[in-house]
Design a protein around this motif. Structure first.
Motif, PDB file in Angstrom:
ATOM      1  N   ALA A 214      76.735  43.717   7.353  1.00 45.91           N
ATOM      2  CA  ALA A 214      75.460  43.018   7.193  1.00 45.91           C
ATOM      3  C   ALA A 214      74.288  43.979   7.396  1.00 45.91           C
ATOM      4  CB  ALA A 214      75.382  41.854   8.170  1.00 45.91           C
ATOM      5  N   TYR A 215      74.382  44.851   8.409  1.00 45.12           N
ATOM      6  CA  TYR A 215      73.329  45.848   8.622  1.00 45.12           C
ATOM      7  C   TYR A 215      73.221  46.795   7.423  1.00 45.12           C
ATOM      8  CZ  TYR A 215      72.592  44.766  13.589  1.00 45.12           C
ATOM      9  OH  TYR A 215      72.267  44.156  14.780  1.00 45.12           O
ATOM     10  N   ALA A 216      74.362  47.164   6.856  1.00 46.31           N
ATOM     11  CA  ALA A 216      74.382  48.145   5.774  1.00 46.31           C
ATOM     12  C   ALA A 216      73.732  47.632   4.498  1.00 46.31           C
ATOM     13  CB  ALA A 216      75.824  48.567   5.479  1.00 46.31           C
ATOM     14  N   THR A 217      73.604  46.317   4.332  1.00 45.63           N
ATOM     15  CA  THR A 217      72.972  45.782   3.124  1.00 45.63           C
ATOM     16  C   THR A 217      71.478  46.081   3.087  1.00 45.63           C
ATOM     17  OG1 THR A 217      72.451  43.621   4.138  1.00 45.63           O
ATOM     18  CG2 THR A 217      74.619  43.875   3.064  1.00 45.63           C
ATOM     19  N   ALA A 218      70.881  46.306   4.259  1.00 48.36           N
ATOM     20  CA  ALA A 218      69.439  46.544   4.376  1.00 48.36           C
ATOM     21  C   ALA A 218      68.621  45.357   3.872  1.00 48.36           C
ATOM     22  CB  ALA A 218      69.029  47.817   3.625  1.00 48.36           C
ATOM     23  N   ILE A 219      69.222  44.187   3.841  1.00 51.46           N
ATOM     24  CA  ILE A 219      68.538  42.960   3.430  1.00 51.46           C
ATOM     25  C   ILE A 219      68.036  42.258   4.699  1.00 51.46           C
ATOM     26  CG2 ILE A 219      68.795  40.724   2.280  1.00 51.46           C
ATOM     27  CD1 ILE A 219      71.031  42.012   0.604  1.00 51.46           C
ATOM     28  N   GLY A 220      66.754  42.026   4.782  1.00 45.86           N
ATOM     29  CA  GLY A 220      66.123  41.506   5.990  1.00 45.86           C
ATOM     30  C   GLY A 220      66.812  40.298   6.614  1.00 45.86           C
ATOM     31  N   PRO A 221      66.979  39.197   5.886  1.00 47.21           N
ATOM     32  CA  PRO A 221      67.609  38.010   6.480  1.00 47.21           C
ATOM     33  C   PRO A 221      69.037  38.268   6.954  1.00 47.21           C
ATOM     34  CG  PRO A 221      66.407  37.393   4.505  1.00 47.21           C
ATOM     35  CD  PRO A 221      66.409  38.890   4.553  1.00 47.21           C
ATOM     36  N   LEU A 222      69.779  39.121   6.268  1.00 48.40           N
ATOM     37  CA  LEU A 222      71.149  39.423   6.694  1.00 48.40           C
ATOM     38  C   LEU A 222      71.146  40.280   7.958  1.00 48.40           C
ATOM     39  CD1 LEU A 222      73.050  40.101   3.349  1.00 48.40           C
ATOM     40  CD2 LEU A 222      73.038  38.034   4.755  1.00 48.40           C
ATOM     41  N   LYS A 223      70.199  41.179   8.076  1.00 48.91           N
ATOM     42  CA  LYS A 223      70.084  41.974   9.299  1.00 48.91           C
ATOM     43  C   LYS A 223      69.693  41.087  10.481  1.00 48.91           C
ATOM     44  CE  LYS A 223      67.999  45.981   8.965  1.00 48.91           C
ATOM     45  NZ  LYS A 223      66.961  46.981   8.603  1.00 48.91           N
ATOM     46  N   GLN A 224      68.837  40.098  10.221  1.00 46.05           N
ATOM     47  CA  GLN A 224      68.481  39.150  11.277  1.00 46.05           C
ATOM     48  C   GLN A 224      69.700  38.354  11.722  1.00 46.05           C
ATOM     49  OE1 GLN A 224      65.355  36.773   9.560  1.00 46.05           O
ATOM     50  NE2 GLN A 224      63.942  38.492   9.389  1.00 46.05           N
ATOM     51  N   LEU A 225      70.500  37.941  10.754  1.00 45.53           N
ATOM     52  CA  LEU A 225      71.723  37.209  11.076  1.00 45.53           C
ATOM     53  C   LEU A 225      72.681  38.083  11.880  1.00 45.53           C
ATOM     54  CD1 LEU A 225      73.491  34.688  10.796  1.00 45.53           C
ATOM     55  CD2 LEU A 225      74.295  35.588   8.591  1.00 45.53           C
ATOM     56  N   ALA A 226      72.794  39.352  11.494  1.00 44.69           N
ATOM     57  CA  ALA A 226      73.656  40.275  12.229  1.00 44.69           C
ATOM     58  C   ALA A 226      73.174  40.437  13.668  1.00 44.69           C
ATOM     59  CB  ALA A 226      73.693  41.625  11.517  1.00 44.69           C
ATOM     60  N   ASN A 227      71.857  40.515  13.857  1.00 39.90           N
ATOM     61  CA  ASN A 227      71.305  40.608  15.214  1.00 39.90           C
ATOM     62  C   ASN A 227      71.686  39.390  16.052  1.00 39.90           C
ATOM     63  OD1 ASN A 227      70.042  43.089  14.884  1.00 39.90           O
ATOM     64  ND2 ASN A 227      68.136  42.188  14.141  1.00 39.90           N
TER      65      ASN A 227
END
Length: 307
Positions: A214-227
């Motif tokens: 999810a972090y590797a996608t560099a897509i904001g909402p997915l990075k938030q979800l990963a957090n």
């Protein structure tokens, strides 16, 4: 069977049936025995614009409603804790959503109980992130005259096994022409596999790899979800020590729910007066596993956080 169905079957008025049900519920739930309760679920239910929300506490093993509090959040549970204390019950685990108001109250009053974040609400959050990505893409595509993702909002809640055949081309077209949406959709489907892992150790490794993807996608909402997943990894993985969940019904946000897990079951005819509830109606779907390797090395800090 609804109150209206009972009224038709018995040839009684709806108000009469409701009064009988309320009197019966008042008799049966006036004093709820909680001494033997070990695993409970805490969840909110929306009753409509007038009544709005109530908070339910349910014995996940028997399905009994233990408490109905007006509103939602910490305040709705205030009276429950005193009743639970007087009962002498020893609560081992509590399932709830990711609302800070609920789990902070649970940690305060049941510090020794395991807190399990519910599968349904985690997948619901993932779907909300997908919808956020979809809306952003939709605005961009409308400016260029493209409409590949228009009408795909609910299709994105489906898994391939349960997607209606006539809707499949529409979803495939949307995913083929929109890489961010495709990544989000398949990562969400992969996340559903977390609760199918054979044990806690395997699930921990699986979650680590999912977060890195999810972090590797560099897509904001997915990075938030990963957090969010990283922050609450302990409560998410607690499911493998205490396999409990909140929702009994299936739906587009809970198709791959953990099998054989005790769940919060909503009564069909009502709850302790003055409230009568209806379980929300939702569509069904399944999932498809995404076989993708992590794109980054395992971060030692990440491993420690998940451990």
């Amino acid at each position: 069977m609804s109150l209206q169905d009972v009224a038709r079957f018995t040839h009684l008025g709806w108000d009469t049936v409701k009064s009988i049900v309320k009197a019966d519920l008042a008799r049966r739930f006036e004093k709820v025995e909680m001494r033997e309760v070990r695993r409970i679920g805490v969840d909110e239910n929306y009753l409509g614009k007038k009544a709005k929300y109530v908070t339910l506490v349910v014995d996940l093993e028997s399905g009994r409603v233990l408490w109905v509090g007006k509103g939602r959040g910490k305040e709705a549970l205030e009276g429950f804790w005193e009743r639970l204390r007087r009962s002498g019950a020893h609560i081992e685990a509590v399932a709830c959503d990711m609302s800070g108001a609920y789990w902070s109250a649970i940690n305060e009053h049941l510090p020794d109980a395991a807190l399990v974040f519910d599968h349904f609400h985690i997948i619901k959050l993932a779907n909300e992130k997908i919808d956020e990505i979809r809306r952003g893409l939709q605005r961009t595509l409308e400016l260029t005259g493209q409409k590949f993702i228009k009408g795909t909002r609910y299709l994105l809640l489906y898994g391939r096994e349960n997607l209606p055949p006539d809707k499949r081309p529409k979803l495939e077209e949307a995913l083929a022409y929109n890489e961010p949406l495709s990544k989000a959709y398949y990562l969400k489907e992969e996340l559903r596999q977390l609760w199918n892992q054979p044990g806690k150790e395997a699930a921990q490794k699986y979650l680590q790899e999912w977060i890195l993807k999810a972090y590797a996608t560099a897509i904001g909402p997915l990075k938030q979800l990963a957090n969010t997943m990283l922050t609450h990894a302990r409560q998410i993985l607690s499911y493998f020590d205490h396999p409990i969940r909140l929702r009994h019904h299936g739906g587009p946000q809970q198709q791959n729910r953990p099998p054989h897990a005790p769940s919060l079951r909503l009564p069909r005819c009502g709850l302790p007066p003055p409230t009568h509830l209806r379980a929300p109606r939702v569509k069904r779907h399944t999932h498809r596993h995404l076989n993708a390797a992590p794109t980054s090395r395992m971060n030692p800090k990440l491993v420690r956080s998940l451990g």
